[in-house]
Design a protein around this motif. Structure first.
Motif, short mmCIF file in Angstrom:
data_model
loop_
_atom_site.label_atom_id
_atom_site.label_comp_id
_atom_site.label_asym_id
_atom_site.label_seq_id
_atom_site.Cartn_x
_atom_site.Cartn_y
_atom_site.Cartn_z
N THR A 1 0.81 -1.22 0.00
CA THR A 1 0.00 0.00 0.00
C THR A 1 0.84 1.26 0.00
O THR A 1 0.33 2.33 -0.23
CB THR A 1 -0.89 0.05 1.25
N SER A 2 2.11 1.12 0.28
CA SER A 2 3.04 2.24 0.46
C SER A 2 2.47 3.31 1.38
O SER A 2 2.69 4.48 1.20
CB SER A 2 3.50 2.83 -0.86
N ALA A 3 1.68 2.87 2.36
CA ALA A 3 1.22 3.79 3.39
C ALA A 3 1.89 3.38 4.70
O ALA A 3 1.65 2.30 5.21
CB ALA A 3 -0.29 3.75 3.54
N LEU A 4 2.75 4.24 5.18
CA LEU A 4 3.58 3.87 6.32
C LEU A 4 2.73 3.62 7.56
O LEU A 4 2.96 2.69 8.32
CB LEU A 4 4.61 4.97 6.58
N GLY A 5 1.73 4.47 7.74
CA GLY A 5 0.87 4.34 8.92
C GLY A 5 0.20 2.98 8.96
O GLY A 5 0.16 2.30 9.99
N MET A 6 -0.29 2.57 7.81
CA MET A 6 -0.95 1.28 7.75
C MET A 6 0.03 0.16 8.01
O MET A 6 -0.29 -0.84 8.65
CB MET A 6 -1.57 1.09 6.37
N ALA A 7 1.25 0.32 7.49
CA ALA A 7 2.25 -0.72 7.67
C ALA A 7 2.56 -0.90 9.15
O ALA A 7 2.61 -2.03 9.66
CB ALA A 7 3.52 -0.35 6.91
N ILE A 8 2.71 0.23 9.85
CA ILE A 8 3.00 0.14 11.28
C ILE A 8 1.83 -0.51 12.01
O ILE A 8 2.00 -1.40 12.85
CB ILE A 8 3.30 1.55 11.84
N GLY A 9 0.63 -0.11 11.62
CA GLY A 9 -0.57 -0.70 12.22
C GLY A 9 -0.58 -2.20 12.03
O GLY A 9 -0.81 -2.98 12.97
N ALA A 10 -0.31 -2.63 10.79
CA ALA A 10 -0.34 -4.05 10.49
C ALA A 10 0.73 -4.79 11.29
O ALA A 10 0.51 -5.90 11.79
CB ALA A 10 -0.13 -4.27 9.00
N ALA A 11 1.90 -4.15 11.41
CA ALA A 11 2.99 -4.78 12.15
C ALA A 11 2.58 -5.00 13.60
O ALA A 11 2.79 -6.08 14.18
CB ALA A 11 4.23 -3.92 12.07
N ILE A 12 1.96 -3.98 14.18
CA ILE A 12 1.55 -4.09 15.58
C ILE A 12 0.49 -5.18 15.73
O ILE A 12 0.55 -6.03 16.62
CB ILE A 12 1.00 -2.73 16.08
N ILE A 13 -0.45 -5.19 14.81
CA ILE A 13 -1.49 -6.23 14.88
C ILE A 13 -0.87 -7.61 14.81
O ILE A 13 -1.18 -8.50 15.61
CB ILE A 13 -2.48 -6.08 13.71
N ALA A 14 -0.01 -7.79 13.80
CA ALA A 14 0.58 -9.11 13.62
C ALA A 14 1.36 -9.51 14.87
O ALA A 14 1.29 -10.67 15.30
CB ALA A 14 1.49 -9.10 12.40
N PHE A 15 2.07 -8.55 15.44
CA PHE A 15 2.84 -8.84 16.64
C PHE A 15 1.93 -9.29 17.77
O PHE A 15 2.09 -10.37 18.35
CB PHE A 15 3.62 -7.58 17.06
N LEU A 16 0.92 -8.48 18.04
CA LEU A 16 0.00 -8.80 19.14
C LEU A 16 -0.71 -10.12 18.88
O LEU A 16 -0.87 -10.95 19.76
CB LEU A 16 -1.03 -7.67 19.31
N PHE A 17 -1.10 -10.29 17.64
CA PHE A 17 -1.83 -11.49 17.28
C PHE A 17 -1.00 -12.72 17.57
O PHE A 17 -1.46 -13.69 18.16
CB PHE A 17 -2.17 -11.43 15.79
N THR A 18 0.26 -12.67 17.13
CA THR A 18 1.12 -13.83 17.31
C THR A 18 1.37 -14.10 18.79
O THR A 18 1.38 -15.24 19.23
CB THR A 18 2.46 -13.62 16.58
N VAL A 19 1.54 -13.03 19.53
CA VAL A 19 1.76 -13.21 20.97
C VAL A 19 0.54 -13.84 21.61
O VAL A 19 0.62 -14.85 22.31
CB VAL A 19 2.08 -11.86 21.64
N PHE A 20 -0.61 -13.26 21.32
CA PHE A 20 -1.80 -13.65 22.09
C PHE A 20 -2.47 -14.90 21.56
O PHE A 20 -3.10 -15.62 22.31
CB PHE A 20 -2.81 -12.50 22.12
N SER A 21 -2.36 -15.15 20.27
CA SER A 21 -3.05 -16.33 19.77
C SER A 21 -2.36 -17.58 20.30
O SER A 21 -2.92 -18.65 20.30
CB SER A 21 -3.11 -16.34 18.25
#
Lengths: 207, 293
Positions: free
Chosen positions: B224-244
């Motif tokens: 998407t070349s949108a940095l904000g979205m990339a950071i958001g996705a990174a945080i989600i993926a991180f949290l998801f992996t930790v918590f799932s």
């Protein structure tokens, strides 16, 4: 082991998407759609021209030259097979563009001439035809603008890193765009030259 | 250090260049707040209210959206160029039906245009739009009767549209600005689910989460070349992996819902309607007619 392999496959799919493969496909499709619309509107204009010529023929019989010019320009423009593949062939694209802009310029000269015959306005159907022609020219302008934007987005993807690698692997090439400068040159009304050199005119953005 | 500073300065300059408005100054497009936008103070408040009510009722009955814009001028663009930009931004008409009409009047230019959405080009072809301008609008405008001209033109347009079998009025489909991203979202979540499990097994919970977060961030950034979205996705993926990895099935559904808010779902959702009148997502292709008075 199995988990590792599926992970590798997923990662590959991910990487491919990350390299802009999907973007390329989407933008390629958008260019094709925009191009179809351009062809569609030019075809619509070509279909209108015979009607226009028929309607004005009687009233402006004295201007046979310009009428013939319009008819010939239309014949040339429609003789080029306007296919969706045209955008992958820069030379054919160029030819097609030149032919269409010749028709544009012939038409605009005819319209200038027509202005001198106020009687035409009373001919039934003339005003409607003019409205249709104007509408079509405007649609052409919009379609061209959208094509230009679509090609721009696509070309940027094809050229920029890292998507250019994906583009090369899958054989996506830069697509030709409308050259506004040439268009302005050709569609400029002929200047009356009284010996002096041709005046430089400000290039107006052709739509 | 000097080099780095220079690079940073160039970067900042480039950013500014990108953010700067295009060189050729174009007229700004007013935000769409209601069916009637009068920048010229031509109408009284009652007139605007009455027009708006009529147009809103018409939209409720027929589904087609008609908007009126009075602007002093469209210079330096032609009225056609400005009009299509307004139409593209306002997106009148329903998405997919494309039944929007814009009546644009550039008062000081003495120019008027009826811009017709794709879906109404059959009912309201250029010829008819041209006749409405020449026979209904221009004579009244010449006498300074702007309100009368607009009312008469709108009545004609509405009568024509009423004769056209348009799809039933449904609730206007929600605008989906983040459509591309939205389409990829299920795939993204599924992959995330699988990949996070695998990564956790390989790198352990935190390592896997960091890896997943980084990978997701980079991928989304590339896509998407949108940095904000990339950071958001990174945080989600991180949290998801930790918590799932942390819990059983109990918390899964609530967590999954948590994803939608997270980065992708809420993105660009701000432009919603919230009771305000707005375009329904219709498209225009330059149909219609222009005239002068």
């Amino acid at each position: 082991m199995h988990a590792l392999r599926s992970a590798a496959v997923l990662l590959a799919a991910f990487l491919l998407a990350g390299c802009g493969y999907n973007t390329l496909q989407r933008q390629d499709e958008q260019v094709a759609a925009a191009w179809s619309e351009v062809l569609n509107q030019y075809q619509r204009r070509a279909d209108l021209v015979p009607n226009l010529v028929n309607v004005v023929k009687g009233a402006v019989a004295a201007e046979k030259e310009i009428l013939d010019e319009v008819v010939e320009a239309r014949a040339r423009a429609t003789s080029i097979q306007a296919t969706p593949e045209l955008i992958n062939n820069p030379e054919a694209f160029q030819q097609w563009q030149v032919a269409q802009s010749e028709l544009t310029s012939a038409l605009s000269r005819l319209l200038v001439v027509v202005e001198r015959y106020p009687d035409l306005k009373s001919i039934s159907g003339f005003n409607d035809l003019m409205a249709q022609l104007e509408g079509t020219e405007n649609r052409i302008a919009v379609a061209r603008k959208r094509y230009i934007e679509a090609v721009q987005a696509y070309n940027v993807t094809v050229r920029s890193f890292p998507t250019n690698i994906t583009a090369r692997v899958f054989g996506h090439q830069v697509k030709p765009n409308f050259t506004v400068q040439d268009e302005a040159q050709i569609s400029r009304p002929p200047t009356v030259d009284f010996g002096a050199g041709p005046e430089p005119q400000p290039a107006e953005p052709a739509g | 250090m000097v080099v780095r500073a220079a690079v940073r300065a160039i970067g900042a300059a480039l950013c500014l260049l990108l953010l700067a408005p295009p060189l050729r100054a174009q007229l700004e497009i007013p935000p769409l707040r209601g069916p009637v936008t009068d920048l010229t103070a031509t109408f009284t408040q009652e007139q605007v209210a009455s027009l708006e009510q009529r147009l809103r009722e018409f939209e409720a009955a027929e589904g087609a959206q008609i908007a009126v814009l009075f602007t002093p001028t469209t210079q330096p663009e032609t009225i056609e160029q400005y009009s299509i930009r307004v139409a593209e931004q306002w997106r009148l008409g329903r998405k997919g039906v494309d039944d929007g009409v814009l009546l644009l009047v550039a008062k000081d230019d003495r120019a008027v245009r009826i811009e017709v959405g794709y879906g109404l080009e059959g009912a309201l072809p250029d010829v008819i739009a041209n006749r409405i301008i020449e026979q209904v609008i221009a004579p009244r405008f010449r006498e300074g009767d702007y309100y009368g001209g607009v009312v008469a033109a709108l009545e004609r347009i509405m009568a024509i549209i009423e004769g056209e079998p348009l799809p039933e009025t449904l609730r206007r489909p929600q605008e989906r600005g983040a459509e591309d991203v939205g389409a990829a979202l299920p795939v993204f979540l599924m992959l995330l689910f699988v990949v996070s499990g695998v990564l956790r097994r390989i790198f352990g919970t935190l390592g896997g989460a960091a890896f997943a977060g980084g990978a997701a961030g980079v991928l989304v950034w590339l896509l998407t070349s949108a940095l904000g979205m990339a950071i958001g996705a990174a945080i989600i993926a991180f949290l998801f992996t930790v918590f799932s990895g942390a819990g059983g099935g109990r918390g899964w559904s609530s967590r999954r819902r948590g994803h939608h808010w997270g980065g992708l779902g809420g993105w660009r959702g701000g432009g919603g309607f919230g009771g305000r009148w707005g375009g329904g997502g219709g498209s225009f292709g330059g149909g219609g007619a222009s005239g002068r008075w």
